[in-house]
Design an enzyme around this catalytic site. Sequence first.
Site, short mmCIF file in Angstrom:
data_model
loop_
_atom_site.label_atom_id
_atom_site.label_comp_id
_atom_site.label_asym_id
_atom_site.label_seq_id
_atom_site.Cartn_x
_atom_site.Cartn_y
_atom_site.Cartn_z
CD GLU A 126 -0.24 5.48 -4.24
OE1 GLU A 126 0.58 5.45 -2.38
OE2 GLU A 126 -0.85 4.34 -3.64
CG ASP A 144 -8.44 4.93 1.11
OD1 ASP A 144 -7.90 3.60 0.92
OD2 ASP A 144 -7.30 5.62 1.54
CG ASP A 177 -2.45 1.47 1.53
OD1 ASP A 177 -2.35 1.14 -0.04
OD2 ASP A 177 -2.45 1.24 2.19
C1 GLC Z 1 -4.73 3.35 3.16
C2 GLC Z 1 -5.25 2.01 1.97
C3 GLC Z 1 -6.19 1.52 2.98
C4 GLC Z 1 -5.45 1.30 4.30
C5 GLC Z 1 -5.23 2.60 5.16
C6 GLC Z 1 -3.78 2.47 6.32
O1 GLC Z 1 -5.51 3.98 2.68
O2 GLC Z 1 -5.46 2.74 0.92
O3 GLC Z 1 -6.76 0.54 2.72
O4 GLC Z 1 -6.63 0.39 5.47
O5 GLC Z 1 -3.84 3.08 4.49
O6 GLC Z 1 -3.45 1.14 6.09
#
Ligand code: GLC
Length: 773
Positions: free
Chosen positions: A384, A477, A381
């Site tokens: 980017e 999100d 995650d």
């Molecule tokens: C980012 C991700 C989300 C995750 C959060 C905490 O916002 O897109 O899916 O729960 O980070 O890690």
Amino acid sequence: MFTELSKLSFQGTFGREYVWQTAKKPNCLLAGTILGSQVLRVRLLRSSRLDNTRYQLADGGAGTLPYHSWIVAKGDEQWHETGQLEEAIVRSILEPYLQGWAIAPDALRLTRPLASEERVFGLGERTGTMNKRGQAFPIWNIDPHKGHGPRTVTMYTSIPFYLGLTLNDGRAHGVLLDHTGRVDVDMGNSNGSAASMTVQGDSLIAYFFTGPTPADVLKQYTELTGRMPMPPRWSMGHHQCRWSYLSQKQIHQIATRMRERNHPCDAIWLDIDYTDEYRNFTWNTSTFPDPEQMISELHAQGMHLVTIIDPGTKIDKHYAVYQQGIEHDYFCRFQNGELFTGTVWPGACVFPDYSQSRVRDWWGNLYQPLLQQGVDAMWNDMNEPAVTNLLVHDEPTAETKTNTMSDDVLHQAGREQPTGIDGPPTLHKFYHNAYGMEMARATYEGLLHLRPDSRPFVLTRSGTAGVQRYAALWTGDNTSQWADILMAMPMCMNIGMSGVAFVGVDIGGFWGASNGELLVRFAQLGALMPFCRNHNAMGNPDQEPWSFGEPFESAYRSAIETRYRLMPYLYTLFHEAASSGAPIMRPLYYHYPQDEQAGGVEDAFLVGESLLSAPIYEQGATSRSVYLPAGIWFDYWTGDEYPGGGWNTFTAPLERWPLFIRANSILPSGPVMQFVDQYPTEPLTLTCHMATDGLATYTLYEDDGNSLAYQQGASARTDISCRVLKDFVTVEIEEHFDNYRPSREEYEVIVHTGGRTLQKKVQAGQGKMVIRL
Ligand code: GLC
């Protein structure tokens, strides 16, 4: 100011490239080549000389790009020469692609004509309408503002590839820019009849895919950029995730509840909360005292565990990952040598430089302790990379460079060996969109290396063209609101049409509070999307399948059970994606490219060729209007037949959504299971939906679901046909079990035709069977 290239004169060939030069200033070259029979490449170089360097020229030396960027998986040397085509013929094939190139002091542009009937699809993960014609936007990955919506400028994964489809003749073609820096795309926005793509630097490389069908374009495009390897079968099941599963005890409760309440589920996911103050590859040992015990309990229940890993590495001189990275110089630095730092969940962080294979290898091996403890797969995650720990980001803005790495970070790539596999050092502004993909690659390759007999499963938020080689994608999100069910469809269909078949959204919505009805309708959407995971943000009310009581819990379960019944069909589609690049979730135009109305449908999708799913996306709705393409369609729930070629309203009480089966198709299915590998698919049901007098054929694909043996041909193919002629109904089954034999006693054959249902059980394993019903 752009100057269009004109007065091109042919210079000759250089290797397999045909080179043209401009007679006038500015001095530049166009080099074109044919790769395979339906893929062409033209590159524009700001140079008057083509030498045999592999590299693009950009920013006068520092920050060059390899001329195959990270996007391309199949280099020139791997394409067969197209035989001895005469020079004049090759030139005449390439010449139409030499128009529309323009050059400015610091930028290069390709402009292609848009036919009057042409629609534009693909372009990765984007909100808004499915057809991108008339829009202008950057290809530049960011963590967008909270609550992305139709006006969001750009998202986590962008892909500089579009598919043009002319609806009047159903012809499709594709264009890819091989560029991982920012691309400014204008799909008929400033000039209604032209599509342009602009990049900075000294070189612009475009690939053209000649189609002529959408499926052909995808096949050609994924031959160049690579295809998804078969994921493990369990990753196709239903997943449960939550930002703030805070303890081992809570994980135990969630998993146990899933089983007690008969909600099929293959995996539980751990978000950042399992770590020691957000340090990657660590556990919070007070809340997760015994990960091994927790994981072995999950495994005993038929569940898998997936853990999150972000790139941001906490600056902490007592933290081993940070120490190692500093010692070996693995983190990103500015051109002047200074470390790049940014704030993410752990506070001040540094970021691994995944452009270097030595860094990817190191990172890949860091997963070893987690794997040894039994973790099954990884979730990457914030790659980017997102440089923020704020929950509320700025409002949408055309400024897309905030909250990520600085342009002038210099990725070291092959360092002092610029001609090696990693290429020369590259400025972040040219590398940016590859960062997330290369992190996913480090993870994928690490898992493969550490567990060479198992298929890796990686989920990533960020990627670009080619990311399908390493990871599945979810759209980040979203929000718990009705509009997001609708928004998910065109977005995920375009992602599929950009080569990334394994895609899904957060079921239930991430930000904000869900409710029973919304959660159920989200689950009905997700039930037939390739990736099916319920996920929710911290601080929201719970939204596990049981959270809102009845009748919602039963309706949620029933949607997911539908997915598990159809697992043999889905699995075959995953294999098709892995072998030809075909999307799993398909826009209607994919199979009906000449159907004007089908081309405009954004609120329904095909799952493979035989199923059409039309989720409910309005509060309180118990019916909706659905466009069925020409032909006959069967209602999945009732078996009622409907003629296609128009719009109709269909009822959808809470526990159902409009779902149709194309006539003259064969749908394989199995019993509901609590996890995909609970038992062998027994019996395997083959349901033939037949219009009176017709023929249907289908090939079912099966393999062991977890190992790499399928790559050596260990798979089973079962050819099935059903023919209806007057009163005669014949089903033929032909098994090809040479290298893999599914454990199975019985087929259950069901034929729906002319209002009748015929049924027969036959013994499996006979090789070839002819069944008369
Ligand atoms: C980012 C991700 C989300 C995750 C959060 C905490 O916002 O897109 O899916 O729960 O980070 O890690």
